[in-house]
Design a protein around this motif. Structure first.
Motif, short mmCIF file in Angstrom:
data_model
loop_
_atom_site.label_atom_id
_atom_site.label_comp_id
_atom_site.label_asym_id
_atom_site.label_seq_id
_atom_site.Cartn_x
_atom_site.Cartn_y
_atom_site.Cartn_z
N ALA A 49 47.55 98.70 42.43
CA ALA A 49 49.07 98.72 42.94
C ALA A 49 49.53 97.42 42.79
N GLN A 50 49.05 96.35 42.76
CA GLN A 50 49.58 95.00 42.45
C GLN A 50 50.40 94.67 41.18
N GLN A 51 50.01 95.68 40.32
CA GLN A 51 50.72 95.56 39.07
C GLN A 51 52.07 95.97 39.09
N ILE A 52 52.44 96.91 39.93
CA ILE A 52 53.65 97.57 40.18
C ILE A 52 54.69 96.18 40.52
N GLU A 53 55.83 96.22 39.50
CA GLU A 53 56.62 95.43 39.27
C GLU A 53 57.84 95.19 40.40
N THR A 113 59.04 94.96 43.91
CA THR A 113 58.50 94.40 45.05
C THR A 113 58.22 95.58 46.33
N ARG A 118 55.66 98.12 45.39
CA ARG A 118 54.43 97.47 45.54
C ARG A 118 53.73 97.40 46.87
N THR A 122 51.07 99.63 48.86
CA THR A 122 49.72 99.01 49.33
C THR A 122 49.51 98.96 50.74
#
Length: 222
Positions: free
Chosen positions: A160-164, A166, A169, A173
């Motif tokens: 999920a850290q690839q979600i642009e 903020t 994301r 998370t």
């Protein structure tokens, strides 16, 4: 630290035997050793753990029974496999990188193998309190629900850290990190495991996440 960009320029070939098989066997030996240690030299801890389980029984209410039933369901085999297949399929479709999409599946599969084989060897009894769930045929040590939920949801949290965006994301998370905690609490509350069972179960999930995340040999493009 975990390299969250390790697949950005991947040109390497998978090596399941070296990067998954060998670490999994070594970790299984450690888990079995911990199980025998808790059943032998550290058997006295069970009295303290019994007190914890009995205290949790005293805290039971109809509302908590219902909530923990839902939370526990988030760590069942059917739920874990279903979510894993759907998310892995979507990630593969969106990225075109099957080796990246396979990370949660590898973490969950290794966790399940270590858990089932360790439970077969150690064969620990479940707590002597009223159990709110049907006890599966596997033994109490380690907790399969705890390990599976950590393996899946933590793997997805890393992805999920690839979600642009903020806010999205962070939201995704937080939810993914909370879910394993709810599963762990529910298994203790519902009398299905000793505290040591869920602790080793959580460790099993964490180790398998690392194994799943680093299963490729890195060969960055020059």
């Amino acid at each position: 630290m975990v390299d969250l960009e390790r697949w950005a320029n991947d040109t390497s070939a998978p090596d399941l035997g070296l990067r998954v098989g060998i670490p999994a066997v070594v970790w299984w030996v450690i888990v079995v050793g911990l199980g025998f240690l808790l059943a032998g030299p550290l058997a006295g801890l069970k009295e303290r753990e019994d007190a914890v389980n009995e205290w949790l029984v005293e805290q039971r209410t109809a509302t908590l029974n219902t909530l923990t039933e839902v939370w526990s369901a988030m760590g069942t085999t059917e739920t874990i496999i279903g979510i894993c297949l759907v998310v892995s399929g979507v990630v593969w479709w969106r990225t075109g990188q099957w080796w990246y999409a396979a990370v949660p599946a590898i973490a969950v599969a290794v966790q399940a193998a270590v858990f089932m084989l360790a439970a077969l060897v150690v064969s620990a009894e479940r707590p002597e309190v009223e159990q709110l769930d049907h006890a599966p045929p596997t033994s109490s040590f380690p907790s399969g629900h705890s390990g599976a939920s950590v393996a899946l949801y933590l793997s997805l949290a890393l992805m999920a850290q690839q979600i642009e965006r903020t806010w999205l994301r962070v939201s995704v998370t937080v939810v993914l990190l909370v879910l394993p905690l709810l599963v762990v609490c529910s298994r203790l509350y519902r009398g299905m495991h000793y505290p040591s069972d869920v602790v080793i179960g959580v460790l099993n999930g964490l180790v398998c996440v690392v194994i799943g995340w680093y299963w490729l040999r890195r060969a960055p493009r020059a």
